[in-house]
Scaffold this motif. Structure first.
Motif, PDB file in Angstrom:
ATOM      1  N   ILE A   1     -11.475  -1.224   2.084  1.00  0.00           N
ATOM      2  CA  ILE A   1     -11.724  -2.666   1.942  1.00  0.00           C
ATOM      3  C   ILE A   1     -11.480  -3.156   0.513  1.00  0.00           C
ATOM      4  O   ILE A   1     -11.325  -4.355   0.295  1.00  0.00           O
ATOM      5  CB  ILE A   1     -13.121  -3.078   2.472  1.00  0.00           C
ATOM      6  N   GLY A   2     -11.429  -2.221  -0.457  1.00  0.00           N
ATOM      7  CA  GLY A   2     -11.044  -2.604  -1.829  1.00  0.00           C
ATOM      8  C   GLY A   2      -9.575  -3.000  -1.838  1.00  0.00           C
ATOM      9  O   GLY A   2      -9.192  -4.044  -2.365  1.00  0.00           O
ATOM     10  N   ASN A   3      -8.725  -2.180  -1.214  1.00  0.00           N
ATOM     11  CA  ASN A   3      -7.302  -2.534  -1.075  1.00  0.00           C
ATOM     12  C   ASN A   3      -7.183  -3.874  -0.367  1.00  0.00           C
ATOM     13  O   ASN A   3      -6.391  -4.728  -0.751  1.00  0.00           O
ATOM     14  CB  ASN A   3      -6.542  -1.507  -0.223  1.00  0.00           C
ATOM     15  N   MET A   4      -7.999  -4.043   0.690  1.00  0.00           N
ATOM     16  CA  MET A   4      -7.868  -5.264   1.494  1.00  0.00           C
ATOM     17  C   MET A   4      -8.306  -6.498   0.706  1.00  0.00           C
ATOM     18  O   MET A   4      -7.795  -7.578   0.928  1.00  0.00           O
ATOM     19  CB  MET A   4      -8.650  -5.146   2.814  1.00  0.00           C
ATOM     20  N   ARG A   5      -9.227  -6.314  -0.251  1.00  0.00           N
ATOM     21  CA  ARG A   5      -9.583  -7.463  -1.101  1.00  0.00           C
ATOM     22  C   ARG A   5      -8.307  -7.971  -1.785  1.00  0.00           C
ATOM     23  O   ARG A   5      -8.033  -9.169  -1.814  1.00  0.00           O
ATOM     24  CB  ARG A   5     -10.610  -7.066  -2.179  1.00  0.00           C
ATOM     25  N   ASN A   6      -7.560  -7.029  -2.313  1.00  0.00           N
ATOM     26  CA  ASN A   6      -6.317  -7.356  -2.993  1.00  0.00           C
ATOM     27  C   ASN A   6      -5.365  -8.156  -2.091  1.00  0.00           C
ATOM     28  O   ASN A   6      -4.835  -9.196  -2.485  1.00  0.00           O
ATOM     29  CB  ASN A   6      -5.703  -6.027  -3.432  1.00  0.00           C
ATOM     30  N   TYR A   7      -5.196  -7.695  -0.854  1.00  0.00           N
ATOM     31  CA  TYR A   7      -4.236  -8.376   0.031  1.00  0.00           C
ATOM     32  C   TYR A   7      -4.767  -9.711   0.561  1.00  0.00           C
ATOM     33  O   TYR A   7      -3.991 -10.622   0.842  1.00  0.00           O
ATOM     34  CB  TYR A   7      -3.793  -7.431   1.156  1.00  0.00           C
ATOM     35  N   ILE A   8      -6.087  -9.826   0.673  1.00  0.00           N
ATOM     36  CA  ILE A   8      -6.663 -11.112   1.097  1.00  0.00           C
ATOM     37  C   ILE A   8      -6.408 -12.158  -0.007  1.00  0.00           C
ATOM     38  O   ILE A   8      -6.039 -13.296   0.265  1.00  0.00           O
ATOM     39  CB  ILE A   8      -8.185 -10.983   1.379  1.00  0.00           C
TER      40      ILE A   8
ATOM     41  N   LYS B   1     -15.654   1.528  -8.871  1.00  0.00           N
ATOM     42  CA  LYS B   1     -14.464   1.110  -8.130  1.00  0.00           C
ATOM     43  C   LYS B   1     -14.400   1.845  -6.785  1.00  0.00           C
ATOM     44  O   LYS B   1     -14.606   3.054  -6.750  1.00  0.00           O
ATOM     45  CB  LYS B   1     -13.211   1.451  -8.955  1.00  0.00           C
ATOM     46  N   MET B   2     -14.135   1.088  -5.726  1.00  0.00           N
ATOM     47  CA  MET B   2     -13.967   1.774  -4.446  1.00  0.00           C
ATOM     48  C   MET B   2     -12.626   2.502  -4.480  1.00  0.00           C
ATOM     49  O   MET B   2     -11.589   1.904  -4.748  1.00  0.00           O
ATOM     50  CB  MET B   2     -13.980   0.760  -3.300  1.00  0.00           C
ATOM     51  N   SER B   3     -12.646   3.812  -4.260  1.00  0.00           N
ATOM     52  CA  SER B   3     -11.379   4.540  -4.221  1.00  0.00           C
ATOM     53  C   SER B   3     -11.547   5.825  -3.440  1.00  0.00           C
ATOM     54  O   SER B   3     -12.651   6.391  -3.380  1.00  0.00           O
ATOM     55  CB  SER B   3     -10.851   4.816  -5.622  1.00  0.00           C
TER      56      SER B   3
ATOM     57  N   PRO C   1       0.810  -1.227   0.000  1.00  0.00           N
ATOM     58  CA  PRO C   1       0.000   0.000   0.000  1.00  0.00           C
ATOM     59  C   PRO C   1       0.839   1.271   0.000  1.00  0.00           C
ATOM     60  O   PRO C   1       2.001   1.256   0.409  1.00  0.00           O
ATOM     61  CB  PRO C   1      -0.769  -0.113   1.310  1.00  0.00           C
ATOM     62  N   THR C   2       0.229   2.344  -0.471  1.00  0.00           N
ATOM     63  CA  THR C   2       0.811   3.672  -0.288  1.00  0.00           C
ATOM     64  C   THR C   2       0.249   4.139   1.045  1.00  0.00           C
ATOM     65  O   THR C   2      -0.964   4.271   1.196  1.00  0.00           O
ATOM     66  CB  THR C   2       0.382   4.605  -1.436  1.00  0.00           C
ATOM     67  N   VAL C   3       1.166   4.338   2.011  1.00  0.00           N
ATOM     68  CA  VAL C   3       0.694   4.513   3.385  1.00  0.00           C
ATOM     69  C   VAL C   3       0.399   5.985   3.713  1.00  0.00           C
ATOM     70  O   VAL C   3       1.021   6.579   4.591  1.00  0.00           O
ATOM     71  CB  VAL C   3       1.684   3.872   4.387  1.00  0.00           C
TER      72      VAL C   3
ATOM     73  N   PHE D   1     -11.487  -5.478  -9.192  1.00  0.00           N
ATOM     74  CA  PHE D   1     -11.879  -4.462  -8.219  1.00  0.00           C
ATOM     75  C   PHE D   1     -13.002  -4.890  -7.293  1.00  0.00           C
ATOM     76  O   PHE D   1     -13.851  -5.691  -7.657  1.00  0.00           O
ATOM     77  CB  PHE D   1     -12.385  -3.215  -8.938  1.00  0.00           C
ATOM     78  N   LEU D   2     -12.995  -4.252  -6.157  1.00  0.00           N
ATOM     79  CA  LEU D   2     -14.166  -4.259  -5.303  1.00  0.00           C
ATOM     80  C   LEU D   2     -14.891  -2.955  -5.640  1.00  0.00           C
ATOM     81  O   LEU D   2     -14.259  -1.899  -5.741  1.00  0.00           O
ATOM     82  CB  LEU D   2     -13.741  -4.291  -3.837  1.00  0.00           C
ATOM     83  N   THR D   3     -16.188  -3.050  -5.851  1.00  0.00           N
ATOM     84  CA  THR D   3     -16.949  -1.865  -6.265  1.00  0.00           C
ATOM     85  C   THR D   3     -18.043  -1.536  -5.247  1.00  0.00           C
ATOM     86  O   THR D   3     -18.423  -2.381  -4.433  1.00  0.00           O
ATOM     87  CB  THR D   3     -17.611  -2.089  -7.641  1.00  0.00           C
TER      88      THR D   3
ATOM     89  N   GLY E   1      -1.021  -7.916  -7.882  1.00  0.00           N
ATOM     90  CA  GLY E   1      -1.467  -6.533  -7.711  1.00  0.00           C
ATOM     91  C   GLY E   1      -2.888  -6.367  -8.220  1.00  0.00           C
ATOM     92  O   GLY E   1      -3.457  -7.294  -8.814  1.00  0.00           O
ATOM     93  N   GLY E   2      -3.434  -5.194  -7.969  1.00  0.00           N
ATOM     94  CA  GLY E   2      -4.775  -4.894  -8.467  1.00  0.00           C
ATOM     95  C   GLY E   2      -4.717  -4.682  -9.973  1.00  0.00           C
ATOM     96  O   GLY E   2      -3.667  -4.287 -10.502  1.00  0.00           O
ATOM     97  N   GLN E   3      -5.839  -4.946 -10.638  1.00  0.00           N
ATOM     98  CA  GLN E   3      -5.800  -4.872 -12.106  1.00  0.00           C
ATOM     99  C   GLN E   3      -5.602  -3.458 -12.641  1.00  0.00           C
ATOM    100  O   GLN E   3      -5.186  -3.267 -13.783  1.00  0.00           O
ATOM    101  CB  GLN E   3      -7.014  -5.584 -12.722  1.00  0.00           C
ATOM    102  N   ASP E   4      -5.823  -2.439 -11.775  1.00  0.00           N
ATOM    103  CA  ASP E   4      -5.572  -1.055 -12.212  1.00  0.00           C
ATOM    104  C   ASP E   4      -4.081  -0.796 -12.454  1.00  0.00           C
ATOM    105  O   ASP E   4      -3.719   0.218 -13.048  1.00  0.00           O
ATOM    106  CB  ASP E   4      -6.107  -0.047 -11.172  1.00  0.00           C
ATOM    107  N   HIS E   5      -3.229  -1.708 -11.992  1.00  0.00           N
ATOM    108  CA  HIS E   5      -1.793  -1.493 -12.164  1.00  0.00           C
ATOM    109  C   HIS E   5      -1.225  -2.085 -13.452  1.00  0.00           C
ATOM    110  O   HIS E   5      -0.048  -1.906 -13.748  1.00  0.00           O
ATOM    111  CB  HIS E   5      -1.025  -2.040 -10.959  1.00  0.00           C
TER     112      HIS E   5
HETATM  113  P1  AMP Z   1      -2.521   1.694  -3.480  1.00  0.00           P
HETATM  114  O1  AMP Z   1      -2.313   1.882  -2.009  1.00  0.00           O
HETATM  115  O2  AMP Z   1      -3.369   2.744  -4.108  1.00  0.00           O
HETATM  116  O3  AMP Z   1      -1.217   1.468  -4.218  1.00  0.00           O
HETATM  117  O4  AMP Z   1      -3.357   0.349  -3.630  1.00  0.00           O
HETATM  118  C1  AMP Z   1      -2.972  -0.849  -3.012  1.00  0.00           C
HETATM  119  C2  AMP Z   1      -3.518  -2.041  -3.785  1.00  0.00           C
HETATM  120  O5  AMP Z   1      -4.943  -2.091  -3.750  1.00  0.00           O
HETATM  121  C3  AMP Z   1      -3.139  -2.030  -5.263  1.00  0.00           C
HETATM  122  O6  AMP Z   1      -2.722  -3.328  -5.661  1.00  0.00           O
HETATM  123  C4  AMP Z   1      -4.425  -1.626  -5.967  1.00  0.00           C
HETATM  124  O7  AMP Z   1      -4.472  -2.147  -7.261  1.00  0.00           O
HETATM  125  C5  AMP Z   1      -5.468  -2.267  -5.065  1.00  0.00           C
HETATM  126  N1  AMP Z   1      -6.792  -1.620  -5.143  1.00  0.00           N
HETATM  127  C6  AMP Z   1      -7.076  -0.310  -5.084  1.00  0.00           C
HETATM  128  N2  AMP Z   1      -8.417  -0.076  -5.170  1.00  0.00           N
HETATM  129  C7  AMP Z   1      -8.992  -1.305  -5.252  1.00  0.00           C
HETATM  130  C8  AMP Z   1     -10.357  -1.759  -5.353  1.00  0.00           C
HETATM  131  N3  AMP Z   1     -11.381  -0.921  -5.342  1.00  0.00           N
HETATM  132  N4  AMP Z   1     -10.569  -3.086  -5.420  1.00  0.00           N
HETATM  133  C9  AMP Z   1      -9.529  -3.968  -5.389  1.00  0.00           C
HETATM  134  N5  AMP Z   1      -8.229  -3.604  -5.310  1.00  0.00           N
HETATM  135  C10 AMP Z   1      -7.961  -2.299  -5.227  1.00  0.00           C
END
Ligand code: AMP
Ligand code: ZN
Length: 475
Positions: A37-44, A280-282, A29-31, A273-275, A240-244
C-alpha cells in the motif's frame, strides 16, 4: 495550477513545454511481488495529479514503465535481480513471475480507481531502443567497460546530483566518508552506475546478446529510454517516490541530459513515504500490507484511497488500521448522504439564491485548492462543510445542484460517488431499502435483518448502517 518542483525546491506555476499537451512519466512498479500500500500511495497521487491536469483542460499523455529486468535487490549494481531472485524462490520462470505480479498490480490499481496510463511499457519490450541509447551515450564518450558491465561515468556529467541539491563531488565524498556502500570492482567513481550488466553463466533468462556483451540493462536506462521513445527528449512531469531522488532519478537525468543536451524534465514531482510505526513500508523491512490484506479485514480499497488523498502528498503518512477505520466510516457517511438525497424528491420551489451562491463558492474553493499543489486534504474539508451545509430540507432543484457538484468533485477524488446514487438501484431494491430503514427505526431488527439478507441474495446489494443512514454496495 501550481505544483511543487523538486528541482527548484519551490512551488511553481505549471506551464507545459508545448501549448496544452502534457508529457507525463511515472516510474512503474518492479513486478517481482505484490505492490504494497506504500507503492499504491505513490500511484494514487500520480492519478490525482493526472485528474487535476485534465480538469485544468490539459491533454495528458501518461507513460509508465514496468520494470521486469535490471532492478537489483538493494537498488544498486550489486545483488541479485529482484525478478530472477523471486523466480528462483517460487520455482517459476521470470516470465511467470512478471505476468502474475503485473496482473495483480493492475487489479489493485483498478480497485483504487487509478486511471490506466495511456502507455504501459515493459523494460524487456524495449531492449532494441535501450541498446541504441547506450550506443549513442558510448559514442559521446560517457561510458566505460568493467568486468561486470558497462558503466556511466558520472564525473563527465557536470550537473550530476542537481535534483537532490548535491554535486558530484559532495556525493562521492559523502559516500567514501560513509564507507558503508559496497560498489562493484573497477568503477571509477562511487556514483557511477551500470547501463548494461553482463550476465553470469547461470543467468539464462532475460539476457540479450549485444556488441558490448551478453547481458541485460541496468535499472535507470529503461526509464530514460522509454520516456524518450514515447514522449520525446523532454518531459513536462516526471513522478515517483521520494526514495528515487538521489539515485534513480538523478541517474535518469545524467543519461538523458548527456545524450540530448537539454533539460530532461520540467517538473519533478515526488511523493512522501507511507510508514508503519514511523518506518517506511517496504518489503525488506517485512512491514507491508497489500490491498488484499485490507480487504480481508473488511475494508474497501476506496476507503484506503480516501485515506491517502486526505493527507498531503508531501507529508509522511503513517498507516494504522484505526486510521483506516476512520476514513472507511467517513466515506460511508458521504455515500449514505448521496444515496439519501438522491431518492426522488417531490418537493419543488426553485433554488434559493443564497443557497446557490454558497454552493458555487464551495465549488470554486474546492477546485482552487486541488489546483494548488494538490491541496486535496483542504478541498476535502470544504466538501465536508458543503455536505453539512446541505443537510437541510432541500427541494428537488437544490438537491440536483448538490449532487451535480459532488459528482464533479468526484472527477478528481475518484471515490465512486455515482455508484451510490439511488437511481442506480432498481425500483424494487430501493423499496426494500426504504422498508428496511423503517423497520430499523421501529426497532424491528428481525425484519430488517431479513430484508438485508434478501437484498444481498436477490439483488446482490450489501447493506451497512452508518450514523447518516444505510449505505449500500453492489457486490
Ligand atoms: P518499486 O516497485 O520498488 O520501484 O516502487 C514503486 C514506487 O513506489 C516507487 O515510485 C517508490 O518510490 C514507491 N514507494 C516504495 N515504497 C514506498 C512507501 N513506503 N511509500 C510511498 N511510496 C513508496
Ligand atoms: Zn524510473
Amino acid at each position: 495550477m501550481k505544483i511543487y518542483n523538486t528541482l527548484s525546491k519551490k512551488e511553481e506555476e505549471f506551464k507545459p513545454l508545448k501549448n496544452n499537451h502534457v508529457g507525463f512519466y511515472t516510474c512503474g512498479p518492479t513486478v517481482y511481488f505484490y505492490a504494497h500500500i506504500g507503492n499504491m500511495r505513490n500511484y494514487i497521487i500520480n492519478d490525482l495529479l493526472e485528474r487535476v491536469l485534465i480538469k485544468n483542460n490539459y491533454t495528458v499523455k501518461h507513460v509508465m514503465n514496468l520494470t521486469d529486468v535490471g532492478h537489483n535487490i538493494g537498488d544498486g549494481d550489486l545483488g541479485e535481480d529482484k525478478i530472477r531472485d523471486e523466480a528462483k524462490k517460487e520455482h517459476k520462470t521470470a516470465e511467470q513471475i512478471i505476468e502474475f505480479y503485473s496482473n495483480a498490480f493492475f487489479e489493485d490499481a483498478k480497485k483504487l480507481n487509478i486511471i490506466k496510463p495511456d502507455v504501459i511499457s515493459r523494460a524487456s519490450e524495449n531492449i532494441k531502443q535501450i541498446i541504441e541509447f547506450i550506443e549513442k551515450l558510448n559514442e559521446k564518450g560517457y561510458l566505460y567497460k568493467t568486468e561486470t558491465g558497462v558503466y556511466f561515468d558520472t564525473a563527465k556529467f557536470k550537473e550530476y546530483g542537481k535534483l537532490s541539491g548535491s554535486t558530484f563531488k559532495s556525493l562521492n565524498e559523502q559516500q567514501i566518508g560513509g564507507a558503508r556502500v559496497q560498489r562493484p570492482e573497477g568503477i571509477k567513481n562511487i556514483t557511477d552506475f551500470a547501463v548494461w550488466r553482463f550476465a553470469k553463466p547461470d543467468e539464462k533468462e532475460m539476457v540479450w546478446d549485444t556488441t558490448f556483451g551478453r547481458g541485460f540493462p541496468g535499472w535507470h536506462i529503461e526509464c530514460s529510454t522509454i520516456a524518450y521513445k514515447f514522449l520525446g527528449e523532454q518531459l513536462d512531469i516526471h513522478c515517483g517516490g521520494q526514495d528515487h531522488i538521489q539515485v534513480h532519478h538523478t541517474n535518469e537525468i545524467a543519461q538523458s541530459e548527456s545524450l540530448f543536451e537539454k533539460q530532461f524534465v520540467k517538473y519533478w514531482v515526488h511523493i512522501e513515504f507511507l510508514t508503519v510505526d514511523g518506518k517506511k513500508m517496504s518489503k525488506s523491512l517485512k512491514n507491508i500490507y497489500t490491498i488484499n490484506d485490507l480487504e480481508k479485514k473488511g475494508f474497501t480499497p476506496l476507503s484506503f484511497r480516501f485515506m491517502v488523498i486526505s493527507v498531503h502528498y508531501r507529508k509522511m503518512m503513517n498507516f494504522t488500521f484505526e486510521g483506516l477505520k476512520h476514513y472507511y466510516d467517513a466515506l460511508n457517511s458521504i455515500y449514505a448522504f448521496i444515496s439519501k438525497i438522491s431518492v426522488p424528491n417531490e418537493k419543488i420551489g426553485g433554488i434559493d439564491k443564497e443557497f446557490a451562491k454558497t454552493i458555487k463558492e464551495y465549488k470554486k474553493l474546492f477546485f482552487e485548492l486541488v489546483s494548488d499543489d494538490l491541496n486535496i486534504p483542504n478541498a476535502i474539508i470544504k466538501m465536508h462543510e458543503m455536505i453539512n451545509y446541505s443537510k437541510k430540507d432541500l427541494n428537488k432543484e437544490e438537491t440536483a445542484v448538490v449532487l451535480t457538484t459532488l459528482l464533479e468533485f468526484d472527477e478528481i477524488l475518484g471515490l465512486d460517488f455515482k455508484k451510490h446514487l439511488s437511481s442506480k438501484l432498481s425500483k424494487e431494491a430501493l423499496e426494500l431499502i426504504k422498508e428496511r430503514e423503517l423497520s430499523r427505526k421501529g426497532k424491528d431488527f428481525e425484519k430488517s435483518d431479513k430484508l438485508r439478507d434478501k437484498l444481498l441474495k436477490e439483488y446482490k446489494i450489501k447493506i451497512e448502517d452508518t450514523k447518516e443512514g444505510s449505505v449500500w454496495y453492489s457486490v
